[in-house]
Design a protein around this motif. Structure first.
Motif, mmCIF file in Angstrom:
data_model
loop_
_atom_site.group_PDB
_atom_site.id
_atom_site.type_symbol
_atom_site.label_atom_id
_atom_site.label_comp_id
_atom_site.label_asym_id
_atom_site.label_seq_id
_atom_site.Cartn_x
_atom_site.Cartn_y
_atom_site.Cartn_z
ATOM 1 N N ILE A 192 28.925 9.992 9.735
ATOM 2 C CA ILE A 192 28.672 8.594 9.403
ATOM 3 C C ILE A 192 27.946 7.917 10.566
ATOM 4 C CG2 ILE A 192 29.711 6.375 8.786
ATOM 5 C CD1 ILE A 192 32.066 7.911 7.609
ATOM 6 N N ASN A 193 26.829 7.288 10.251
ATOM 7 C CA ASN A 193 26.093 6.535 11.257
ATOM 8 C C ASN A 193 26.834 5.223 11.480
ATOM 9 O OD1 ASN A 193 24.317 5.054 12.769
ATOM 10 N ND2 ASN A 193 22.521 5.541 11.516
ATOM 11 N N THR A 194 27.755 5.223 12.448
ATOM 12 C CA THR A 194 28.634 4.062 12.595
ATOM 13 C C THR A 194 27.868 2.832 13.075
ATOM 14 O OG1 THR A 194 29.280 4.827 14.793
ATOM 15 C CG2 THR A 194 30.727 5.393 12.997
ATOM 16 N N ARG A 195 26.789 3.049 13.815
ATOM 17 C CA ARG A 195 25.973 1.905 14.238
ATOM 18 C C ARG A 195 25.459 1.145 13.033
ATOM 19 N NH1 ARG A 195 21.687 2.727 19.032
ATOM 20 N NH2 ARG A 195 20.607 1.311 17.648
ATOM 21 N N ALA B 103 29.107 10.843 3.457
ATOM 22 C CA ALA B 103 28.351 10.376 4.616
ATOM 23 C C ALA B 103 26.944 10.969 4.599
ATOM 24 C CB ALA B 103 29.075 10.749 5.906
ATOM 25 N N LEU B 104 26.848 12.249 4.204
ATOM 26 C CA LEU B 104 25.544 12.911 4.192
ATOM 27 C C LEU B 104 24.773 12.607 2.916
ATOM 28 C CD1 LEU B 104 26.392 16.421 5.651
ATOM 29 C CD2 LEU B 104 25.714 14.338 6.828
ATOM 30 N N MET B 151 33.439 21.370 4.666
ATOM 31 C CA MET B 151 32.530 20.677 3.744
ATOM 32 C C MET B 151 31.138 20.515 4.348
ATOM 33 S SD MET B 151 33.938 19.866 0.801
ATOM 34 C CE MET B 151 32.991 18.511 0.118
ATOM 35 N N VAL B 152 31.070 20.317 5.656
ATOM 36 C CA VAL B 152 29.757 20.147 6.283
ATOM 37 C C VAL B 152 29.388 21.280 7.233
ATOM 38 C CG1 VAL B 152 29.506 17.660 6.114
ATOM 39 C CG2 VAL B 152 30.838 18.631 7.986
ATOM 40 N N GLY B 153 30.388 22.046 7.680
ATOM 41 C CA GLY B 153 30.101 23.098 8.642
ATOM 42 C C GLY B 153 29.429 24.294 7.987
#
Lengths: 299, 232
Positions: A192-195, B103-104, B151-153
């Motif tokens: 997650i790009n927390t910025r 997130a991705l 999941m991402v590795g």
């Protein structure tokens, strides 16, 4: 008796609606960025000034007066889009992870700058732009006359509350924000790009405050000092709820709104102190606010 | 695949990693052994960009990772399970697993594919997918943290003291899962830290020792297993 109470409640709720927009923004920014933004109230007054100026311009240029409604929303969006990312990137982000004293000094400095900027840009005289209120008129139910605009405010606040809840629980960015609130470092490690999340949350907070200000213009004149007055009210609401509580802010806003209106109706001298009296009592009994605790970090 | 070259890290002026160099290769399980405070966690955190490195380089297939923001690593195929699990308590187990995919911004099909893969490897997670992340036991939490890292590795998975605090039966389960993981994903580079070497004997291809922030000179494989466990 009932006849006396209903208008009072409507007044109180309409008042609460406006405070809620600001307080929920304040609490959102606090829970994501861990910063108590003392300048938050200024976004309310800037939103109000921009909305009032835009409203007057609309009427002056002979456009359809009903356009004042989208103009209210547009002014809040404009303030948020222009000021949110700019202020977060240039000033606020330097205070992350520093002591509260630094954060309060920096945001208080920002508050002073914004207050003077408003005087320079909008002048010191009150601006009135009540077209939306006049357009909506009044309705009479059971012999009591209501301002339709007040009912609209209450409805909008409920909508924003539900919308915010849905956004946080069910959308991608909402979930990313919740994750960052709970654990910034792990969020970062998980991609997650927390910025960016910080910037978004700050901008959303600015938008909510500016929206409150814009929606307030039809009901009141906009004058210097509005930002400071709103800031302390929003802080009282956030403190009563417990910082970081979204639904709690709604409940606390209703409490404060009703307390203020009760004071205005029955003990006018206490108008200005009523919110703080409520805050005092609540914090004496529940030091972390009605819904807050030292443990929970949720939004 | 992943290289550390002469990495130095200082926290509050104290050097906690001294010229650490190591390399992770596809299909190889590297175990990093060291006492508490020796620098195991900091090594992983330096790779993840969670502590700034003073000098040296961390590269993934030649790409200098230390020049990238921390969050970019997940997208490049690095999975990381911190020692203290760090699940999001307000999320269900499944939401926790899906968080890095969210997130991705992976598309729904890919997200589901990876989730199924995790559930195949860790079927116990599928049974408790609706439970809140805050309501897991320590052992279950470790499994979720492992699943989340997987999941991402896609290229590298790093596990920080996964056996720390696990009941013996769970530790055995966990070790079995790791063995299955290596069979299912043969190209995966694994880095596991542990304070006691014995636990990872069966799956370690390469064992490194870290002491006072420096990797000790390489020893031949198998020697370490017979060394007594360090004092705590």
């Amino acid at each position: 008796m009932l006849y006396a109470i209903i208008p009072l409640v409507v007044d109180g709720l309409a008042n609460a609606a406006l405070i809620f927009f600001v307080a929920v923004g304040l609490t959102l920014v606090f829970s994501v960025l861990r910063i108590l933004n003392v300048a938050h109230g200024s976004f309310y007054s800037i939103g109000a000034y921009v909305a009032a100026s835009m409203g007057l311009w609309l009427i002056g240029s002979g456009l359809n007066p009903w356009l004042s409604f989208p103009a209210l929303l547009l002014s809040a969006a404009l303030v948020a889009a222009l000021m949110g990312p700019l202020i977060e990137r240039t000033l606020v982000h330097w205070t992350y992870g520093r002591g509260e004293a630094v954060q309060i000094l920096v945001t208080f400095g920002l508050f002073l700058i914004l207050e003077d900027l408003q005087r320079i840009v909008f002048g010191v005289r009150s601006i009135y732009a009540d077209t939306p209120m006049a357009l909506l008129g009044v309705s009479e139910i059971g012999g009591i006359i209501y301002l339709n605009y007040q009912l609209l405010l209450i409805g909008l606040a409920v909508l924003v509350l539900i919308g915010l809840r849905m956004f946080i629980r069910h959308t991608r960015y909402g979930k990313l924000i919740s994750a960052v609130v709970e654990d910034r470092e792990v969020s970062e490690a998980l991609g997650i790009n927390t910025r960016r999340i910080f910037m978004m949350a700050f901008t959303l907070g600015v938008f909510l405050a500016a929206l409150g200000g814009a929606l307030a213009t039809p009901t009141t004149g906009v004058a210097p000092g509005l930002g400071a007055e709103t800031m302390v009210l929003a802080f009282a609401v956030a403190a009563i709820a417990g910082l970081g509580q979204v639904e709690g802010a709604a409940v606390a806003a209703v409490i404060v709104g009703l307390a203020r209106v009760l004071a205005i109706y029955y003990v006018p001298a206490l108008d200005a102190v009523a919110p703080y009296l409520v805050m005092l009592v609540v914090l004496l009994i529940w030091p972390f606010g009605l819904f807050g605790s030292t443990q929970t970090r949720r939004i | 695949m992943l290289e550390l070259r002469d990495v130095n890290v200082a926290i509050a002026g104290v050097r906690v990693l001294r010229d650490v160099s190591l390399s992770l290769r596809p299909g190889i399980c590297t175990v990093l052994i060291g006492r508490n405070g020796a620098g195991k966690t900091t090594t992983l955190r330096a790779i993840m960009g969670l502590v700034p490195i003073k000098t040296g380089a961390v590269t993934l297939e030649g790409l200098p990772l230390h020049e990238q923001p921390s969050y970019a690593r997940a997208g490049l195929g690095l999975g990381y399970a911190p020692e203290d699990r760090r699940l999001i308590s307000g999320f269900t187990i499944e939401e926790n697993l899906l968080l890095p995919a969210l997130a991705l911004n992976l598309d729904a099909a890919e997200r589901q594919r990876r989730l199924d893969e995790v559930y195949t490897l860790l079927p116990q997670l599928a049974d408790m997918r609706k439970r809140p992340g805050g309501a897991t036991s320590g052992g279950q939490g470790k499994m979720v943290a492992l699943g989340r890292a997987l999941m991402v590795g896609r290229k590298v998975v790093m596990l920080d003291e996964p056996f720390q605090g696990l009941a013996p039966a769970l530790a055995l389960d966990y070790a079995k899962t790791l063995a299955q993981l290596r069979q299912a994903r043969t190209g995966l580079a694994l880095l596991i830290t542990e304070s006691s070497p014995n636990l990872l004997d069966a799956i370690a291809d390469e064992t490194l020792r870290i002491e006072r922030g420096a990797i000790e000179p390489a020893e031949t494989e198998g020697n370490l297993a017979r060394d007594p466990a360090p004092d705590h």
